[in-house]
Design an enzyme around this catalytic site. Sequence first.
Site, mmCIF file in Angstrom:
data_model
loop_
_atom_site.group_PDB
_atom_site.id
_atom_site.type_symbol
_atom_site.label_atom_id
_atom_site.label_comp_id
_atom_site.label_asym_id
_atom_site.label_seq_id
_atom_site.Cartn_x
_atom_site.Cartn_y
_atom_site.Cartn_z
ATOM 1 N N SER A 1 -13.154 -3.926 0.192
ATOM 2 C CA SER A 1 -13.968 -3.237 -0.576
ATOM 3 C C SER A 1 -15.263 -3.773 -0.342
ATOM 4 C CB SER A 1 -13.505 -3.509 -2.190
ATOM 5 O OG SER A 1 -12.413 -2.707 -2.499
ATOM 6 N N PRO A 2 -15.858 -3.556 0.922
ATOM 7 C CA PRO A 2 -17.083 -4.098 0.998
ATOM 8 C C PRO A 2 -18.152 -3.225 0.625
ATOM 9 C CG PRO A 2 -15.969 -3.138 3.086
ATOM 10 C CD PRO A 2 -15.003 -3.257 2.012
ATOM 11 N N LEU A 3 -17.745 -1.758 0.511
ATOM 12 C CA LEU A 3 -18.768 -0.964 -0.129
ATOM 13 C C LEU A 3 -18.570 -0.865 -1.784
ATOM 14 C CD1 LEU A 3 -18.548 1.910 2.649
ATOM 15 C CD2 LEU A 3 -20.048 0.205 2.352
ATOM 16 N N GLY A 4 -17.849 -1.640 -2.272
ATOM 17 C CA GLY A 4 -17.812 -1.698 -3.706
ATOM 18 C C GLY A 4 -16.794 -0.923 -4.524
ATOM 19 N N HIS B 1 -0.747 -12.411 0.150
ATOM 20 C CA HIS B 1 -1.893 -11.375 -0.597
ATOM 21 C C HIS B 1 -2.409 -11.810 -1.805
ATOM 22 C CE1 HIS B 1 -2.103 -6.669 -0.764
ATOM 23 N NE2 HIS B 1 -3.479 -7.306 -1.145
ATOM 24 N N TYR C 1 0.888 -1.104 -0.047
ATOM 25 C CA TYR C 1 0.055 0.102 0.023
ATOM 26 C C TYR C 1 0.982 1.243 -0.057
ATOM 27 C CZ TYR C 1 -4.037 -3.071 1.045
ATOM 28 O OH TYR C 1 -4.926 -4.233 1.063
#
Length: 281
Positions: free
Chosen positions: A208-211, A128, A53
């Site tokens: 990315s649980p919200l997309g 990863h 990151y």
Amino acid sequence: MQTRRIGDVQVSAIGLGGMPMSIEGRPDEERSIRAIHAALDAGITLIDTADSYHIHADEVGHNETLIARALASYGGDTSSVLVATKAGHVRPGDGSWTIDGSPSHVFEACEASLKRLGVETIGLYQYHRPDPHVPWADSIGAIRDLLDAGKIRMAGVSNANPAQILEAQQILGGRLVSVQNQFSPSFLSSAPELALCDELGIAFLPWSPLGGIRRAGDLGEGFATVAERHGVSPQRVCIAWHLAKSPVVIPIPGASRPASIIDSAAAVDLSLSADDLTLLP
């Protein structure tokens, strides 16, 4: 804050994903540290990061270093915070993401992460992404060796399919504690992995649980309707939807604004009815 289990550790039912604080479009460091502190204030005790990151080739581990700084400067107790980091992705500095799953790279990456995080043992270390040029067994074997050596306390995998999860569990001698895959209302293809984790009692950490950043603002009519019913944001409903999927699910929404992670953390107190869930995927 409600808790869920990763291995033998109880963590907050919602984690904080650190990636947006360190890749392209990242905010200034001061805002990111405020976001991490806000997450801690809200009771979040799981922070997800990775050595990849970062943006530039000379700043590998930017996010790990940032998180270490934020924890060191926090005024409260951080002894219960589990920092989960990963190895296997590489960013050469040209904007691309490559993969190196060789055992030598995994060993070197772990040593570097230990130094950046300022710890003797990494709480949760996750491989990863599968490397098509390196046998899965070799990459996971390196994670096993780190576990046996005490360099890491717990082991997980990311972006793995059901067969790879089962193989990792076998290679690790039954010590696989987490699977971190992409999962959201717009990306449901990891449902088989979630179901397998539920069956095995392994934590499933949706990334990315919200997309993703581009989709998070428009989750669709169903989420908007349920949000209006409860007087909350559609994003909060989405995190609550994840929690309702299975007790092994621990969503890790990425955030770089204090308000965003505070809103997500409040999802633990949002109970969705059966009627609400019929409107959602």
